[in-house]
Design an enzyme around this catalytic site. Structure first.
Site: not given
Length: 365
Positions: A42, A44, A117, A192, A194, A197, A244, A335
């Site tokens: 995932p 952003t 996610q 999510h 991890a 959050y 995650r 990335r």
């Protein structure tokens, strides 16, 4: 049908031996089988429309990467009050479902599988974006500093402690988002849990200072995660839910306190009992952390016997070797996948990968 470059070397069905283990199929469970071990992490993109539906460019963004065994979308918000930044898509309006359905249709047409996610930012939400005060397990302020730099423009709003009713409402928001995900054609969801959050905030002692049923003991700190999982599983089935987690590399002023790892060990055992689709390592780089005395991937592998997605600065060769050694069943790339939409083809053909740079992210439509 997967799309390959129209020029260059002739494609071979046999990958180099150094990456061969990335190209074996994996039966995730009785519901889902992945064609290979490569996962889109995932990432952003901050490219949503004014109503927070994903931008039309998301359709080709994900479809062009459909050759992975599994795609996981950017973090997608489960409710308006979960928002803490601009351009983040949601999954709580009919317009969101319609646009995401265009994405999933395009991915499925090219033979891919895709999870979304599900994200709630908790104390990292902000009224400037959400229209409501940030809610968190406890009223613990994050001043917005990381590595000496401010990464949120608006960081002067301490969160409010959630009431019991507000915690249950957040759980139902996740469950409704899971239902919406299936309506949109997603094959499953990733919770999510991890990187500082909301779910992670309940798991960690620094941000969870409650003494009621949501805090105090490690079982109580894990309750929110497990209740979210159970609520989503009731809607779409446990076999379509991944999680995650970040046992290390804390973000967002998530300070480590001795015993946090014990909460994660308990939660991992419960997720294994529930037959979650997978657990996904949510960190930025793969290093040995002094308080774990091992890498985050090694920690999760030691305490979780289900499907594990490794992550964190792995090259394809290192990921393939780790799979061969049983350190994880899958590996996600972030990335490098942003920089190489055709990364699966390139890895299989032994071609060099384009290097990621911030300019790639900034130029994404």
């Amino acid at each position: 049908m997967n799309v390959h470059p129209t020029s260059g070397p002739v494609a071979s069905d046999m990958p180099p031996a150094t990456v061969a283990s990335l190209f074996s199929a994996l039966r995730l469970n009785s519901t889902l089988t992945l064609s290979n071990r490569i996962v889109l992490a995932p990432c952003t993109r901050n490219r949503s429309e004014l109503d927070f539906a994903p931008a039309p460019s998301a359709i080709e963004h994900y479809a062009s990467r459909a050759a992975a065994g599994l795609l996981i979308t950017e973090g997608t918000l489960v409710a308006p009050e979960a928002r803490g930044g601009a351009g983040i898509p949601g999954l709580y309006l009919d317009s969101h479902i319609r646009r995401w359905a265009e994405v999933t249709d395009a991915v499925h047409e090219r033979g891919g599988l895709i999870f979304t996610q599900l994200w709630h930012m908790g104390r990292m939400a902000h009224s400037f974006y959400s229209g409501a005060p940030a809610l968190a397990p406890s009223a613990v302020f994050d001043d917005g500093r990381r590595h000496g730099e401010r990464y949120y423009v608006f960081n002067n709003e301490p969160p409010l402690e959630m009431s019991d009713l507000q915690a249950k409402s957040a759980i139902q928001a996740f469950a409704q988002a899971a239902t919406n995900a299936r309506r949109a054609g997603f094959d499953g969801v990733e919770l999510h849990g991890a990187n500082g959050y909301l779910i992670d905030q309940f798991l960690k002692q620094h941000t969870n200072r409650r003494t009621d049923r949501w805090g105090g003991s490690l079982e109580n700190r894990a309750r929110f995660l497990l209740d979210v999982f159970d609520a989503c599983a009731e809607e779409i089935g446990a076999d379509r839910i991944g999680v995650r987690l970040s046992p290390a590399d804390y973000m967002s002023e998530m300070l480590h306190i001795e015993g946090d790892q014990d909460t994660l060990v308990f939660a991992l055992g419960e997720l294994e009992k529930r037959r979650a689709a997978y657990v996904h390592v949510g960190i930025e780089e793969d290093v040995v952390y002094d308080y774990l005395r091992e890498t985050a991937t090694q920690f999760l592998r030691r305490h979780y016997g289900g499907i594990l997605i490794g992550n964190g600065s792995y090259t394809p060769e290192l990921a393939a070797n780790a799979i061969s050694r049983g350190e994880a069943e899958l590996f996600s790339f972030g990335r490098s996948y942003l920089a190489n939409a055709d990364i699966v083809f390139k890895i299989k053909q032994g071609l060099p990968l384009a290097q990621y740079s911030r300019s790639i992210y900034d130029s994404m439509e």
